[in-house]
Enzyme design. Structure first.
Site, PDB file in Angstrom:
ATOM      1  N   ASP A 114     -10.689   2.940   4.734  1.00 45.43           N
ATOM      2  CA  ASP A 114     -10.952   1.499   4.609  1.00 45.43           C
ATOM      3  C   ASP A 114     -12.458   1.207   4.712  1.00 45.43           C
ATOM      4  O   ASP A 114     -12.895   0.104   4.410  1.00 45.43           O
ATOM      5  CB  ASP A 114     -10.215   0.749   5.736  1.00 45.43           C
ATOM      6  CG  ASP A 114      -9.196  -0.224   5.191  1.00 45.43           C
ATOM      7  OD1 ASP A 114      -9.134  -0.382   3.963  1.00 45.43           O
ATOM      8  OD2 ASP A 114      -8.470  -0.832   6.003  1.00 45.43           O
ATOM      9  N   GLN A 154      -4.275  -1.711   9.814  1.00 47.57           N
ATOM     10  CA  GLN A 154      -4.204  -3.017   9.148  1.00 47.57           C
ATOM     11  C   GLN A 154      -4.789  -4.100  10.059  1.00 47.57           C
ATOM     12  O   GLN A 154      -4.379  -4.257  11.206  1.00 47.57           O
ATOM     13  CB  GLN A 154      -2.740  -3.330   8.792  1.00 47.57           C
ATOM     14  CG  GLN A 154      -2.549  -4.591   7.983  1.00 47.57           C
ATOM     15  CD  GLN A 154      -3.188  -4.529   6.591  1.00 47.57           C
ATOM     16  OE1 GLN A 154      -3.099  -3.520   5.897  1.00 47.57           O
ATOM     17  NE2 GLN A 154      -3.861  -5.598   6.202  1.00 47.57           N
ATOM     18  N   LYS A 164       0.837  -1.199   0.000  1.00 48.78           N
ATOM     19  CA  LYS A 164       0.000   0.000   0.000  1.00 48.78           C
ATOM     20  C   LYS A 164       0.876   1.254   0.000  1.00 48.78           C
ATOM     21  O   LYS A 164       0.579   2.226  -0.697  1.00 48.78           O
ATOM     22  CB  LYS A 164      -0.932  -0.012   1.229  1.00 48.78           C
ATOM     23  CG  LYS A 164      -2.038  -1.059   1.083  1.00 48.78           C
ATOM     24  CD  LYS A 164      -2.783  -1.354   2.365  1.00 48.78           C
ATOM     25  CE  LYS A 164      -3.743  -2.527   2.159  1.00 48.78           C
ATOM     26  NZ  LYS A 164      -4.396  -2.984   3.381  1.00 48.78           N
TER      27      LYS A 164
END
Ligand code: NDP
Length: 284
Positions: A121, A98, A54
């Site tokens: 996200d 994450q 990412k």
């Protein structure tokens, strides 16, 4: 019959170029570079790889990335404290924690701490809740499910009134993709480990999304001729012929199913590349 390939790599590359062009335009207009903060807790090797990917993708698109790593024994307060600092940092437009977090940490509470305006996200309970409500829109949609819909749209697959079957009901893929399909007026069936006679359910699908994490589970006779199949599965299977000892494969038996489906996204090379492209898009 051989299905049309849905080339996620090419579609994602095109989107990433578009995002990079948008960033360049913003910077040329005197705006600061968009910034994405990644928060990695502990030493999960797969998570480390995803975060690195990412960050690299951000760099290529001209997005500033800020990496934060906390030890596996970080406390709930430490993780939430870091997120609160990032919420207040003007350089940061998107925050990505994450997942999965190490056991002992309350994932929902951490996600709840993220400013919904920076929830790139799309996992903040408010954003997910809005996805489930009629007439409401999330500020951000989770990247992998959004990537599935982007692929379907790019291929001009009609969703209005289509019968869609989603295999899997996880918080990160199955359930949000099912909610997105409902928003697009598909009639959606969500399957899971307790569903009886899966093949008879999947054979009713005009659009079949597989997100179960079971290598090559979906066979030719599970698929209606002409159906559109999106394979989210990314599974490691042992392969002594490969130097690294394994290969990646999807939840769909690609070689079989491509003979009956109308369109199919492979894995790897389908939804996977879309996830990062959607993240960059959300950040910008
Ligand atoms: P989870 O393990 O969280 O969820 C799997 C779902 O599949 C569950 O709902 C489970 O049912 C259901 N399931 C499991 N086995 C069966 C079975 N035999 N029959 C029917 N249903 C079953 O997985 P994720 O959603 O996180 O991931 C799914 C796949 O997608 C994985 O291969 C993962 O690697 C991949 N993935 C790919 C991404 C990408 O391309 N960018 C991103 C995220 C995931 P139940 O709820 O009853 O347990």
């Amino acid at each position: 019959m051989t299905a049309t390939l849905i080339d996620g790599k090419a579609i994602a590359a095109e989107l990433r170029e578009q995002v990079a062009a948008d960033v360049a335009e913003m910077v040329a207009a005197g705006m600061p570079k968009p910034g994405l903060a990644t928060v990695l807790v502990g030493e999960n090797p797969a998570s480390e790889v995803y975060v690195r990917m990412k960050q690299k993708a951000c760099a290529k698109a001209g997005i500033e990335s800020f990496g934060f790593t906390l030890p596996a024994d970080a406390t709930q307060e430490e993780v939430e404290g870091l997120v609160a600092e990032l919420n207040a940092d003007d350089r940061i437009n998107g925050i990505l924690v994450q997942l999965p977090l190490p056991s002992g940490l309350d994932e929902e509470k951490v996600l709840n701490t993220i400013d919904i305006e920076k929830d790139v996200d799309g996992f903040h309970p408010i954003n997910i809740g809005r996805l489930a409500q009629k007439g409401r829109e999330s500020l951000f949609v989770p990247c992998t499910p959004a990537g599935c819909i982007y692929l379907l749209d790019k291929m001009n697959v009609p969703l209005d009134g289509a019968n869609a079957v989603v295999l899997g009901r996880s918080n990160i893929v199955g359930m949000p993709v099912a909610l997105l399909l409902v928003k697009r007026n598909a009639t959606v069936t969500v399957c899971h480990s307790r569903t009886k006679d899966l093949p008879s359910v999947t054979r009713g699908a005009d659009v079949l999304i597989a997100a179960v994490g079971r290598p090559e589970m979906v066979k030719k006779d599970w698929v209606k001729p002409g159906a559109v199949v999106i394979d989210v599965g990314t599974n490691r299977v042992d392969d002594p012929t490969r130097e690294r000892g394994y290969r990646l494969t999807g939840d769909v038996d690609f070689d079989e199913v491509k003979e009956v489906a109308g369109m199919i996204s492979p894995s790897p090379g389908g939804v996977g590349p879309m996830t990062i492209a959607m993240l960059l898009n959300n950040t910008v």
